[in-house]
Each structure stands twice: as C-alpha cells, then as structure tokens.
Scaffold this motif. Sequence first.
Motif, PDB file in Angstrom:
ATOM      1  N   ALA A   1       0.842  -1.472   0.496  1.00 28.05           N
ATOM      2  CA  ALA A   1      -0.231  -0.581  -0.351  1.00 28.05           C
ATOM      3  C   ALA A   1       0.854   1.184  -0.304  1.00 28.05           C
ATOM      4  O   ALA A   1       0.292   2.009  -0.504  1.00 28.05           O
ATOM      5  N   ALA A   2       2.107   1.565   0.737  1.00 27.41           N
ATOM      6  CA  ALA A   2       2.971   2.218   1.265  1.00 27.41           C
ATOM      7  C   ALA A   2       3.829   2.899  -0.525  1.00 27.41           C
ATOM      8  O   ALA A   2       4.304   3.657  -0.558  1.00 27.41           O
ATOM      9  N   THR A   3       4.176   1.657  -1.588  1.00 25.02           N
ATOM     10  CA  THR A   3       5.273   2.570  -2.090  1.00 25.02           C
ATOM     11  C   THR A   3       4.536   1.644  -3.403  1.00 25.02           C
ATOM     12  O   THR A   3       3.650   0.471  -3.663  1.00 25.02           O
ATOM     13  N   SER A   4       4.800   1.892  -4.776  1.00 22.48           N
ATOM     14  CA  SER A   4       4.136   1.551  -6.178  1.00 22.48           C
ATOM     15  C   SER A   4       5.054   0.518  -6.285  1.00 22.48           C
ATOM     16  O   SER A   4       6.299   0.316  -5.830  1.00 22.48           O
ATOM     17  N   ASP A   5       4.964  -0.075  -7.912  1.00 21.66           N
ATOM     18  CA  ASP A   5       6.187  -1.002  -8.444  1.00 21.66           C
ATOM     19  C   ASP A   5       7.286  -0.449  -7.844  1.00 21.66           C
ATOM     20  O   ASP A   5       8.240  -1.320  -7.771  1.00 21.66           O
ATOM     21  N   SER A   6       7.950   0.700  -8.353  1.00 21.60           N
ATOM     22  CA  SER A   6       9.327   1.076  -8.060  1.00 21.60           C
ATOM     23  C   SER A   6       9.650   1.656  -6.854  1.00 21.60           C
ATOM     24  O   SER A   6      11.038   1.599  -6.622  1.00 21.60           O
TER      25      SER A   6
ATOM     26  N   SER B   1       7.804   7.515  -3.043  1.00 22.22           N
ATOM     27  CA  SER B   1       7.196   7.106  -1.593  1.00 22.22           C
ATOM     28  C   SER B   1       5.608   7.598  -2.156  1.00 22.22           C
ATOM     29  O   SER B   1       5.206   7.711  -3.466  1.00 22.22           O
ATOM     30  N   ALA B   2       4.582   7.461  -0.926  1.00 27.57           N
ATOM     31  CA  ALA B   2       3.841   7.750  -1.760  1.00 27.57           C
ATOM     32  C   ALA B   2       3.324   9.404  -1.875  1.00 27.57           C
ATOM     33  O   ALA B   2       2.487   9.881  -3.034  1.00 27.57           O
ATOM     34  N   VAL B   3       3.904  10.253  -1.454  1.00 27.14           N
ATOM     35  CA  VAL B   3       4.262  11.319  -2.188  1.00 27.14           C
ATOM     36  C   VAL B   3       4.100  11.585  -3.081  1.00 27.14           C
ATOM     37  O   VAL B   3       3.868  12.323  -4.078  1.00 27.14           O
ATOM     38  N   ALA B   4       5.477  10.719  -3.927  1.00 22.47           N
ATOM     39  CA  ALA B   4       5.513  10.546  -5.162  1.00 22.47           C
ATOM     40  C   ALA B   4       4.936  10.315  -6.444  1.00 22.47           C
ATOM     41  O   ALA B   4       4.141  10.873  -7.227  1.00 22.47           O
ATOM     42  N   GLN B   5       4.233   9.261  -5.288  1.00 22.67           N
ATOM     43  CA  GLN B   5       2.979   8.564  -6.510  1.00 22.67           C
ATOM     44  C   GLN B   5       1.678   9.376  -6.288  1.00 22.67           C
ATOM     45  O   GLN B   5       1.332  10.193  -7.566  1.00 22.67           O
TER      46      GLN B   5
ATOM     47  N   THR C   1       9.224   8.881 -12.017  1.00 21.16           N
ATOM     48  CA  THR C   1       8.173   9.146 -12.035  1.00 21.16           C
ATOM     49  C   THR C   1       7.272   7.987 -10.922  1.00 21.16           C
ATOM     50  O   THR C   1       6.454   7.596 -10.735  1.00 21.16           O
ATOM     51  N   GLY C   2       8.311   6.510 -11.349  1.00 24.35           N
ATOM     52  CA  GLY C   2       7.571   5.204 -10.470  1.00 24.35           C
ATOM     53  C   GLY C   2       6.328   5.101 -11.072  1.00 24.35           C
ATOM     54  O   GLY C   2       6.138   3.852 -10.319  1.00 24.35           O
ATOM     55  N   ARG C   3       6.098   5.611 -12.614  1.00 25.31           N
ATOM     56  CA  ARG C   3       4.679   4.361 -13.495  1.00 25.31           C
ATOM     57  C   ARG C   3       4.886   4.207 -14.792  1.00 25.31           C
ATOM     58  O   ARG C   3       6.768   5.372 -14.628  1.00 25.31           O
TER      59      ARG C   3
END
Length: 426
Positions: free
Chosen positions: A119-124, A127-131, A358-360
Amino acid sequence: MLSRIAPSAAARLLQSAASTGRRAFSTQLSGAELLAKFEQTVADQASAILSMDNDKKLRFYSLFKQAKEGDVATDRPGMFDLAGRYKWDAWNSLKGTSREEAMRLYISELTAVAPAAAAATSDSGVSAVAQASFQPKLTALLPADSYRGKVVFITGGGTGLGKGMATRYSELGATVFIVSRTQEVLQATAEEISAQTGNPVYFASCDVRDPESVSKALDACEQAAGLPDVIVNNAAGNFISPFERLSPNGWKSITDIVLNGTAYVTLEAGKRLLKAGRSANVLCISTTYADLGSGFVAPSAAAKAGVNALIRSLASEWGRYGFRFVGIAPGPIETKGAFSRLDPTGKFRKLMIDRLPTGRFGEVPELSNFATYLTSDYASWITGQVFNFDGGETAFMSGEFNELVQVTEAEWDYMAKMIRNTKGST
C-alpha cells in the motif's frame, strides 16, 4: 577492519511487529509442513519484497539465506563491495538461529508487513508523496471543439497509441481518418470511437510500405473527409533480437514500415496539399533511443533516427509553405502490441519501472493530450523538435550515479564515515 553494522531499526521494527504472531505460529508447524509453508510464502510474496525499502529487503534476504543454508560460511566481502557487505552483515546477524526458526521468522514477519508495503509504495518503491505527485490526468487537455472542422489522418490508428490518439482527436471535434493493414480492426475501432464521441471516424486498409497503397488511402480520405489538416505518422514495427540473428527481411520489415512508411505518407500527402495551396501539421511518433541507439533493436533505432532527421529537415524546408513537423519519443507506455513483442515474458517490467523517476509507466491518454497540443494552433511556434515523453527515463539513464537513489539513509551515513576516514580526504 571496519566494524560490522548492527541490525537496522527497520529490522527491529519488523521483529516487533511480528512478535505476537510468531509466538503463536512457532508451535504450529514444523518439518515438511513448515518447509512447504515457507516455500509458498517465498513464491507468493516475491513482488511484495521488491516494493519494500532496502532495510526490509535486507531483513528478508538474511532470513531467507539463514533458512536455506544456515549460518554464513563465507568471508565478509571487501570494502569496495558495499552491497555484498550489507548482505553479509545482515545474514551474519542471525548466526546461531536454527533454519526452522528462520523459516518461522520469515513467514510471520513477511505476513505482517507485506500488505502495508504494497500500500505504501508503487512497483518502483517511490514514496506515497511521489505517487500522488505523478498521478496521470487522463481527461482532455484542450478545450472542447479545438479540432472542429479539422481532418486528422492517422497511420497505425486501429490499436494502441494510434487508437488512443484517434479517440482524443475525435473527442475534440476532429473528423478522423485511420489506416492500418487490418480492415476488421479498423472498422471495430472506427465504430467504437464514433459511438463514444458522436463524430465521424473513417478508415481504409493501407500498407504504408507500399506507395500505391498509401496513395489509395489518401484518395479515400479526400473523398470521405477532404485533405488532412493533421498527419500522424504512428505506424511502426519492432521486435527484440541480437543483430547477428537478424535476416535481411527482418531488417527490411522494420525499416520499411518505420522510415519508408513515414516518408511515403508524408510525401504523398504533402504533394497533394502543396498542389491545393494548403499546409498541415505533421506529427511523427519516434523513440527515446533514436538519437543514441540501443542494442537488440538496431533496425528500429536506425529507422527512428531517420524519422527524427526527416522531422528536422522538412521543418526547415517546408516551413516556407506553412507546414510544421514535430515528434514525440515515448518512454514505456503499456500497450498490448508493443509489450508483447518487446517484453514477451514480462521479465523486464520491474527493471523498466525502476529507471523511471516518476515510478510508473505512461498512459495512452497522456500521450494523446500531448499529441493534440503539439499539432494544435496553441503550438504554432513549435517545429523541428522531437520531445521525449518518458517519465524521466532518458535523464535517469544518462547519469552515471543515478542508481544511487537506491541507497538508504543508513547506507549514506556509513559511506560518509568511510569517506571521511579515507587517508588524504578533506
């Protein structure tokens, strides 16, 4: 000799979070049942561990190694192998723990933290803020009816990026004409988009590798909707292969579509427009590796480099006639056609995301918004440019030290101490 690092605060928190469950669990399974449960947990939670920070990854690495092999029996890696030292230290901190107890710890601690980590992180692992900062906006960028009265001709318009752009142009009021090789796909796409937007979408089968086929498609466009105001050269072909495994036909199959097809469409449409005293905005879909090249996709890299050169050349030559030429070089955007050929096993998906600040992955509507802006009157002073649209991938891969984003705060503290203690440092 450098002293061994103590177990991290994160590891201690993991132990605390799982302690109650562990006490209950430790007496329930043993032997073959425990081993089966351990192996199932390893398989089920592999992706969850990938999304955790480095401290948690070290904790579960050490428990896994202790469970599989027992006490560490190798020498500590040298001072220049920081990653190896951290792994060795984490594993060695469990010295004396039985393999069964390590299995129980692994199962109970991972079960306790996996949902929160997911829940706290994406695949990369961003951070939740970055998401939240990098969430895509998928609605139309431009005002409604920005393309009312305009004709947009799109190659490769039946699927993927082409279909996405066709949809967005139609939503903005354009009369869209899509072409590709498969009549059935084109018809289904045209009907779907027209039903969604209420605007006409025409189509014709066309093989962009064949100048005669291109001419017939433009005949059909003129008859149905008129000469195009916007031309989108999107048709492409690509597959991964070592260069030495390519046949001449394999090379030709890509370069004919990507470079020759772009040239044939631009040339045929351009001649008709010039004869009629008209101009158009031309958008070509390129790739981020066109200028620097890339292994294993050499035909595509070479052909797209040619497309980029064509954009810049014709922006200079045909600007006097009112034409604009622009390009978009997309980063990883998950479409079925592209990913099925470039990552057929899905093995490299995580690797691709890890190099995106960007993590996505990008989204098709995002690219469609950029396309409709670049070919609109709002961008009338932009020509001869190819824009990377890649979530920061090119910038990240260009920096020699950018992989250091994976270093934790504790590791930075440790390395800073090492640097300060290096003889001759200031």
